[in-house]
Design an enzyme around this catalytic site. Sequence first.
Site, PDB file in Angstrom:
ATOM      1  N   ASP A 256       0.699  -1.000   0.167  1.00  0.00           N
ATOM      2  CA  ASP A 256       0.054   0.009   0.064  1.00  0.00           C
ATOM      3  C   ASP A 256       0.910   1.245   0.112  1.00  0.00           C
ATOM      4  O   ASP A 256       2.141   1.374   0.444  1.00  0.00           O
ATOM      5  CB  ASP A 256      -0.866  -0.104   1.370  1.00  0.00           C
ATOM      6  CG  ASP A 256      -2.211   0.882   1.107  1.00  0.00           C
ATOM      7  OD1 ASP A 256      -3.014   0.328   0.405  1.00  0.00           O
ATOM      8  OD2 ASP A 256      -1.936   2.056   1.236  1.00  0.00           O
ATOM      9  N   ASP A 283       7.231   2.804  -1.470  1.00  0.00           N
ATOM     10  CA  ASP A 283       7.761   3.973  -1.119  1.00  0.00           C
ATOM     11  C   ASP A 283       8.528   4.687  -2.345  1.00  0.00           C
ATOM     12  O   ASP A 283       9.067   5.615  -2.359  1.00  0.00           O
ATOM     13  CB  ASP A 283       8.634   4.349   0.031  1.00  0.00           C
ATOM     14  CG  ASP A 283       9.313   2.903   0.115  1.00  0.00           C
ATOM     15  OD1 ASP A 283       9.746   2.187  -0.903  1.00  0.00           O
ATOM     16  OD2 ASP A 283      10.025   2.896   1.337  1.00  0.00           O
ATOM     17  N   ASP A 301      -7.717  -4.395  -5.169  1.00  0.00           N
ATOM     18  CA  ASP A 301      -8.755  -3.788  -4.652  1.00  0.00           C
ATOM     19  C   ASP A 301      -8.736  -2.375  -4.866  1.00  0.00           C
ATOM     20  O   ASP A 301      -8.407  -1.485  -3.911  1.00  0.00           O
ATOM     21  CB  ASP A 301      -8.921  -4.247  -3.363  1.00  0.00           C
ATOM     22  CG  ASP A 301     -10.376  -3.746  -2.457  1.00  0.00           C
ATOM     23  OD1 ASP A 301     -10.991  -3.394  -3.254  1.00  0.00           O
ATOM     24  OD2 ASP A 301     -10.228  -3.789  -1.210  1.00  0.00           O
ATOM     25  N   CYS A 354     -15.499  -1.095  -4.626  1.00  0.00           N
ATOM     26  CA  CYS A 354     -16.753  -0.897  -3.920  1.00  0.00           C
ATOM     27  C   CYS A 354     -17.662   0.108  -4.714  1.00  0.00           C
ATOM     28  O   CYS A 354     -18.278   1.057  -3.675  1.00  0.00           O
ATOM     29  CB  CYS A 354     -16.836  -0.889  -2.493  1.00  0.00           C
ATOM     30  SG  CYS A 354     -15.526   0.539  -2.166  1.00  0.00           S
TER      31      CYS A 354
END
Length: 405
Positions: A256, A283, A301, A354
Amino acid sequence: MRLHRNLVFATMDALNEIFNNGKYADKVIEQTLKRDKRWGSRDRSFIAETVYDIVRWKRLYAEIAEVKEPFDRENLFRLFTVWATLRGITLPDWPQFEGTPTRRIKGKFDSLSKIRKYRESIPDWMDELGVKELGEKVWEKEIAALNLQAPVILRANTLKTTKDKLRSALKDEEIISEPLKGYKSALKLEERGNVFRTQAFKNGFFEVQDASSQLVAEFLEVEPGMRVVDTCAGAGGKTLHLAALMENKGQIIATDIYGNKLKELKRRAKRAGAHNIDPRAIDSTKVIKKLYGTADRVLIDSPCSGLGVLSRNPDAKWKLQPEFIDRLIKTQAQIIETYSRIVKPGGKMVYATCSVLPSENEKQVENFLKNTEEGKKFKLVKEQKILSSETGFDGFYMALLEKKA
């Protein structure tokens, strides 16, 4: 129902933070509920549910109350007055509620309820976009469903327990739940409650995760021993589910761009007893390039508008802007093209959001497969569109793609 001054004032303070200072509703409510240790569960429920209600119906209530943003204290009380009147709550004899025009409030509600953008309390642009992307009939049903309060769904952590054992453990703590048909690990709470205080939660027996979200990890078709990369792992709801499906065997690399989210994932993984997760902060571009061609499975996702989860994040209606969605669609296209390179020949990946908008979902996948060099190496195996109006759970989309060997 009798209104208590300190609870109403706490509600006003919370609404001021959300509407006037741009704070996120869930964070504000969390902070507000810590203000007074003497508040019981009913007091806390009143604050949380009233704040969410007024946030959800902001446009409708503001139109009825004839107030415009930014809302000063007096206007926040006018919104609250509309909320209380429409719920049939007797207003106390306080100066703030003097001269409440009850009949006018109800009359305006009846007339505005005939216009969808007011009835469903959404910005004009969102209503227009929903109709353009989903068509009038589907959007009408979908936005109505997304304005209902989201149920609380748990995912039993099969690294530590089973769905039946979890249900029994929760019952011992006076929390009643029902298994959801068609969902392997899901339990639905009969009543809302603070499940994070339970011993079952502290033992790592479950995570709070919507039923639709629980389908994503299963869609990826992982097996124990595989090398899996969760590319937009965040705080790791789906990463933990993957670990359970893989029975702690193999490796999950959780990446992430936000290191603080990965710290939260580490904490959650420890509680869940998930030992095969390797968190890596993105990073630099090197982190992803090193992974090219190495994974059996990749989960994307993707960042999205979140239009499928408005029932649990009603303040997103007021934070989202059409320009943001335009930028997001470009970002999603870049993410699929870059992260798909992590899949090794013969491997598979899932692209999920979503959101209920085709432009973020099937059109992204179609564009990737037809118009990019990397996409031509993949084929679509299956896709699933989940509408809140059909399931009662979050709106989601997922596509499983396979890289040609």
